[in-house]
Motif scaffolding. Sequence first.
Motif, short mmCIF file in Angstrom:
data_model
loop_
_atom_site.label_atom_id
_atom_site.label_comp_id
_atom_site.label_asym_id
_atom_site.label_seq_id
_atom_site.Cartn_x
_atom_site.Cartn_y
_atom_site.Cartn_z
N GLU A 24 -31.29 5.41 -8.93
CA GLU A 24 -31.72 4.48 -10.00
C GLU A 24 -30.89 4.68 -11.26
OE1 GLU A 24 -33.89 1.92 -9.46
OE2 GLU A 24 -33.84 2.66 -7.40
N ALA A 223 -46.62 7.16 -4.10
CA ALA A 223 -45.62 6.73 -5.07
C ALA A 223 -44.28 6.73 -4.35
CB ALA A 223 -45.58 7.69 -6.26
N THR A 224 -43.32 5.93 -4.84
CA THR A 224 -42.02 5.86 -4.17
C THR A 224 -40.94 6.50 -5.05
OG1 THR A 224 -41.36 3.75 -5.16
CG2 THR A 224 -42.68 3.65 -3.13
N GLU A 226 -38.20 5.22 -5.74
CA GLU A 226 -37.66 4.17 -6.63
C GLU A 226 -38.50 4.07 -7.90
OE1 GLU A 226 -38.28 3.72 -3.38
OE2 GLU A 226 -36.25 3.47 -2.57
N GLN A 227 -39.84 4.18 -7.74
CA GLN A 227 -40.71 4.13 -8.93
C GLN A 227 -40.44 5.32 -9.85
OE1 GLN A 227 -44.46 4.02 -6.88
NE2 GLN A 227 -44.25 1.85 -6.35
N LEU A 228 -40.20 6.49 -9.26
CA LEU A 228 -39.92 7.67 -10.09
C LEU A 228 -38.56 7.51 -10.77
CD1 LEU A 228 -41.39 10.20 -7.60
CD2 LEU A 228 -42.26 9.68 -9.86
N GLY A 230 -37.22 4.67 -11.59
CA GLY A 230 -37.42 3.66 -12.63
C GLY A 230 -38.06 4.28 -13.88
N THR A 231 -38.96 5.23 -13.66
CA THR A 231 -39.59 5.93 -14.80
C THR A 231 -38.55 6.75 -15.54
OG1 THR A 231 -41.62 6.02 -13.49
CG2 THR A 231 -41.54 7.42 -15.44
N VAL A 250 -47.31 9.53 -12.44
CA VAL A 250 -47.02 8.43 -11.50
C VAL A 250 -47.76 8.83 -10.23
CG1 VAL A 250 -45.19 7.09 -10.34
CG2 VAL A 250 -44.75 8.11 -12.59
#
Length: 257
Positions: A24, A223-224, A226-228, A230-231, A250
């Motif tokens: 990311e 949680a994924t 990708e989400q981490l 993005g954070t 998250v």
Amino acid sequence: MSLAGKTAVITGSNSGIGLGVAHELAKAGANIVLNSFTDTEADHALAADMAREHGVTVRYIQADMSKGDDCRALIEKAGTCDILVNNAGIQFVAPIEEFPAAKWDAIIAINLSSAFHTTAAALPGMRARDWGRIINIASAHGLTASPYKSAYVAAKHGIVGLTKTVALETATAPITCNAICPGYVLTPLVEAQIPDTMKEYDMDRETVIREVMLARQPSKEFATVEQLGGTAVFLCSDAATQITGTTISVDGGWTAL
Ligand code: NAD
């Protein structure tokens, strides 16, 4: 959000969350330094593939995060470290009376002390370049406990404390330090536990995930990575300039329980 021209060093990033965060940050334009304790063709191929995919510079630097000197050497070899993601981590589960001392030492070294060493080594450069982001990958276990995870919970609570202290010491500089606290994330490490847990509980995959693994995660979803990632990108953005010394969960509501 463009991180073009910035260099991010992510410890323990040849798999799982570290690799996801690296992707990311690379997608946002940062040059990347990947790391683990191994030094294989696959590790270097990972870097080459990521560079091709995102059009940024990606290097793989071997360093063992259980050793303070290696942690500091990683930052030195990286040359520039604008974004430091302390992610390397291991787990071991046993009642405290049976918890091997060597496992305790390894978990404290890799999950906590490594961040002390990399942060100490990276801060002078961040101060000199007048910009820095330190992101510690803690855990829901940095905020709450579970039985049989004494070393992990102690290390993760410790890294939340380190995060606050580093934030205070850098508060008047354009540098922030925060911790991301993931709940359960479906990484290869977690995926590998599913077959054994299915056997142990005599349950199918979906039931094991919902009733056993995500028992404390109210969303009932992992949680994924990708989400981490993005954070982490958000914490590097201008919008996050005044966010420092805090934790971002998250975790699908785990710590709201
Ligand atoms: P993972 O096993 O996929 O990744 C761990 C990474 O650390 C790997 O790249 C591994 O090579 C590296 N590593 C291990 N020992 C090392 C050492 N001595 N030196 C350098 N690198 C080393 O696991 P993950 O799930 O991606 O975990 C990454 C981080 O996220 C850890 O700090 C973990 O505690 C945290 N975390 C994970 C979850 C989850 O559900 N997966 C939840 C909360 C927090």
